[in-house]
Design a protein around this motif. Sequence first.
Motif, PDB file in Angstrom:
ATOM      1  N   ARG A  17       0.849  -1.185   0.000  1.00 48.97           N
ATOM      2  CA  ARG A  17       0.000   0.000   0.000  1.00 48.97           C
ATOM      3  C   ARG A  17       0.892   1.245   0.000  1.00 48.97           C
ATOM      4  N   TYR A  18       0.478   2.256  -0.738  1.00 52.40           N
ATOM      5  CA  TYR A  18       1.268   3.484  -0.841  1.00 52.40           C
ATOM      6  C   TYR A  18       0.685   4.593   0.020  1.00 52.40           C
ATOM      7  N   LEU A  19       1.576   5.326   0.669  1.00 56.38           N
ATOM      8  CA  LEU A  19       1.225   6.541   1.387  1.00 56.38           C
ATOM      9  C   LEU A  19       1.643   7.700   0.494  1.00 56.38           C
ATOM     10  N   ASN A  20       0.677   8.328  -0.146  1.00 61.01           N
ATOM     11  CA  ASN A  20       0.944   9.379  -1.124  1.00 61.01           C
ATOM     12  C   ASN A  20       0.623  10.759  -0.578  1.00 61.01           C
ATOM     13  N   ILE A  21       1.499  11.714  -0.857  1.00 58.09           N
ATOM     14  CA  ILE A  21       1.231  13.117  -0.555  1.00 58.09           C
ATOM     15  C   ILE A  21       0.745  13.775  -1.844  1.00 58.09           C
ATOM     16  N   THR A  22      -0.387  14.440  -1.781  1.00 52.64           N
ATOM     17  CA  THR A  22      -0.906  15.123  -2.965  1.00 52.64           C
ATOM     18  C   THR A  22      -0.254  16.493  -3.089  1.00 52.64           C
ATOM     19  N   CYS A  23       0.273  16.777  -4.279  1.00 50.02           N
ATOM     20  CA  CYS A  23       0.912  18.069  -4.495  1.00 50.02           C
ATOM     21  C   CYS A  23       0.321  18.759  -5.716  1.00 50.02           C
ATOM     22  N   GLU A  24       0.566  20.027  -5.804  1.00 53.00           N
ATOM     23  CA  GLU A  24       0.106  20.809  -6.942  1.00 53.00           C
ATOM     24  C   GLU A  24       0.835  20.322  -8.191  1.00 53.00           C
ATOM     25  N   LYS A  25       0.070  19.858  -9.196  1.00 60.56           N
ATOM     26  CA  LYS A  25       0.681  19.199 -10.344  1.00 60.56           C
ATOM     27  C   LYS A  25       1.011  20.138 -11.505  1.00 60.56           C
ATOM     28  N   ARG A  26       0.585  21.356 -11.444  1.00 61.96           N
ATOM     29  CA  ARG A  26       0.870  22.275 -12.544  1.00 61.96           C
ATOM     30  C   ARG A  26       2.370  22.593 -12.583  1.00 61.96           C
ATOM     31  N   ASN A  27       3.021  22.089 -13.633  1.00 65.53           N
ATOM     32  CA  ASN A  27       4.459  22.316 -13.852  1.00 65.53           C
ATOM     33  C   ASN A  27       5.325  21.830 -12.691  1.00 65.53           C
ATOM     34  N   HIS A  28       4.828  20.855 -11.937  1.00 61.78           N
ATOM     35  CA  HIS A  28       5.588  20.460 -10.745  1.00 61.78           C
ATOM     36  C   HIS A  28       6.888  19.733 -11.069  1.00 61.78           C
ATOM     37  N   TYR A  29       6.983  19.133 -12.245  1.00 59.63           N
ATOM     38  CA  TYR A  29       8.239  18.481 -12.625  1.00 59.63           C
ATOM     39  C   TYR A  29       9.269  19.484 -13.141  1.00 59.63           C
ATOM     40  N   GLU A  30       8.863  20.701 -13.321  1.00 57.75           N
ATOM     41  CA  GLU A  30       9.775  21.742 -13.783  1.00 57.75           C
ATOM     42  C   GLU A  30      10.253  22.636 -12.643  1.00 57.75           C
ATOM     43  N   LYS A  31       9.613  22.527 -11.503  1.00 61.98           N
ATOM     44  CA  LYS A  31       9.970  23.362 -10.356  1.00 61.98           C
ATOM     45  C   LYS A  31      11.073  22.706  -9.529  1.00 61.98           C
ATOM     46  N   GLU A  32      11.758  23.527  -8.749  1.00 57.90           N
ATOM     47  CA  GLU A  32      12.658  22.979  -7.749  1.00 57.90           C
ATOM     48  C   GLU A  32      11.813  22.324  -6.665  1.00 57.90           C
ATOM     49  N   TYR A  33      12.305  21.229  -6.145  1.00 61.48           N
ATOM     50  CA  TYR A  33      11.554  20.444  -5.162  1.00 61.48           C
ATOM     51  C   TYR A  33      11.085  21.304  -3.989  1.00 61.48           C
ATOM     52  N   ARG A  34      11.936  22.204  -3.543  1.00 55.24           N
ATOM     53  CA  ARG A  34      11.600  23.030  -2.371  1.00 55.24           C
ATOM     54  C   ARG A  34      10.456  24.001  -2.624  1.00 55.24           C
ATOM     55  N   ASN A  35      10.060  24.168  -3.879  1.00 54.18           N
ATOM     56  CA  ASN A  35       8.996  25.107  -4.217  1.00 54.18           C
ATOM     57  C   ASN A  35       7.671  24.434  -4.591  1.00 54.18           C
ATOM     58  N   ILE A  36       7.616  23.117  -4.527  1.00 57.32           N
ATOM     59  CA  ILE A  36       6.390  22.399  -4.873  1.00 57.32           C
ATOM     60  C   ILE A  36       5.418  22.454  -3.694  1.00 57.32           C
ATOM     61  N   GLU A  37       4.194  22.849  -3.967  1.00 61.19           N
ATOM     62  CA  GLU A  37       3.198  23.003  -2.916  1.00 61.19           C
ATOM     63  C   GLU A  37       2.319  21.756  -2.789  1.00 61.19           C
ATOM     64  N   THR A  38       1.870  21.508  -1.579  1.00 64.99           N
ATOM     65  CA  THR A  38       0.909  20.434  -1.352  1.00 64.99           C
ATOM     66  C   THR A  38      -0.500  20.958  -1.653  1.00 64.99           C
ATOM     67  N   LYS A  39      -1.445  20.035  -1.764  1.00 65.63           N
ATOM     68  CA  LYS A  39      -2.848  20.425  -1.953  1.00 65.63           C
ATOM     69  C   LYS A  39      -3.741  19.347  -1.371  1.00 65.63           C
ATOM     70  N   ASP A  40      -5.006  19.675  -1.181  1.00 61.20           N
ATOM     71  CA  ASP A  40      -6.004  18.715  -0.685  1.00 61.20           C
ATOM     72  C   ASP A  40      -5.552  18.033   0.600  1.00 61.20           C
ATOM     73  N   PHE A  41      -5.143  18.844   1.571  1.00 58.53           N
ATOM     74  CA  PHE A  41      -4.583  18.327   2.819  1.00 58.53           C
ATOM     75  C   PHE A  41      -5.504  17.314   3.492  1.00 58.53           C
ATOM     76  N   GLU A  42      -6.784  17.652   3.644  1.00 61.15           N
ATOM     77  CA  GLU A  42      -7.707  16.753   4.335  1.00 61.15           C
ATOM     78  C   GLU A  42      -7.863  15.424   3.610  1.00 61.15           C
ATOM     79  N   VAL A  43      -7.795  15.463   2.291  1.00 58.85           N
ATOM     80  CA  VAL A  43      -8.000  14.246   1.501  1.00 58.85           C
ATOM     81  C   VAL A  43      -6.822  13.283   1.659  1.00 58.85           C
ATOM     82  N   TRP A  44      -5.603  13.769   1.396  1.00 58.27           N
ATOM     83  CA  TRP A  44      -4.477  12.828   1.429  1.00 58.27           C
ATOM     84  C   TRP A  44      -4.128  12.383   2.850  1.00 58.27           C
ATOM     85  N   THR A  45      -4.315  13.264   3.829  1.00 58.36           N
ATOM     86  CA  THR A  45      -4.046  12.826   5.196  1.00 58.36           C
ATOM     87  C   THR A  45      -5.086  11.812   5.661  1.00 58.36           C
ATOM     88  N   SER A  46      -6.339  12.005   5.278  1.00 59.95           N
ATOM     89  CA  SER A  46      -7.381  11.055   5.644  1.00 59.95           C
ATOM     90  C   SER A  46      -7.118   9.687   5.020  1.00 59.95           C
TER      91      SER A  46
END
Length: 246
Positions: free
Chosen positions: A53-82
């Motif tokens: 089973r995978y424990l996944n953190i949801t992050c903002e996917k718009r251009n996220h592979y082009e950003k520096e890792y330290r600048n990638i934002e999370t999203k849908d906190f309640e969903v992925w933590t639940s």
Amino acid sequence: MVVAIHQPHYFPWLGYLAKMASVDEFIFMDNVQLEKRSYMLRNRIIDPDGQIRYLNITCEKRNHYEKEYRNIETKDFEVWTSKQKGTIIRAYKRCKYFDEIWDVISPIFNERHRLLCDVTIHSINILREIFCINTPLKLQSNINLESGLKKGSLILGICKAVGADIYFAGKGASMQYLNAQECENEGIHIVYQDYCHPIYNQIGNHPFVSGLSTLDLLFNKGIEQSKKIFWESINVQRKEKITNVG
């Protein structure tokens, strides 16, 4: 000085922590790009039926592979933590040490980190405290480096910048792109980690699965036994070897 360099991983496996515990300084590569399907935003556990089973953190996917890792934002906190809480509870609720470990790790599901990097480093710090790993940490983004460095040149540049004379490397991609002779010419010796994963009793009737998140060991064995297993799994002779090279 012995240095290891790695991207932040989410609740990493034992080998990651063993590398951290075996060096004088551990550097997080937070200026690099996110790798697809990597442990930079997820990790694996196993349920009693032997299903990964995978424990996944949801992050903002718009251009996220082009950003520096330290600048990638999370999203849908309640969903992925639940989802993560449900996955962990279903996998380990029958473990003897469930309550002990849940009390220690659950604060990460209450902390609304805006950045992915902050979540993963928080998870690492939880494990560092549990296993009493005192190795100093440093962010790549706080090191003065020449711009445009990639792969092996980046590793070499970081080692030079922090004054390392030994680089403790994993046996993964770094073996393909590190130029050992170039490093030696710069006064930096490469030693590769040779970690033997400990075997322990996992809940359920399935063959032992190694390389899972360290959470698996903790839920199955509890804090005190896990610490004993972890420190015994680190090859002390290897540590002595890398600190006495040259």
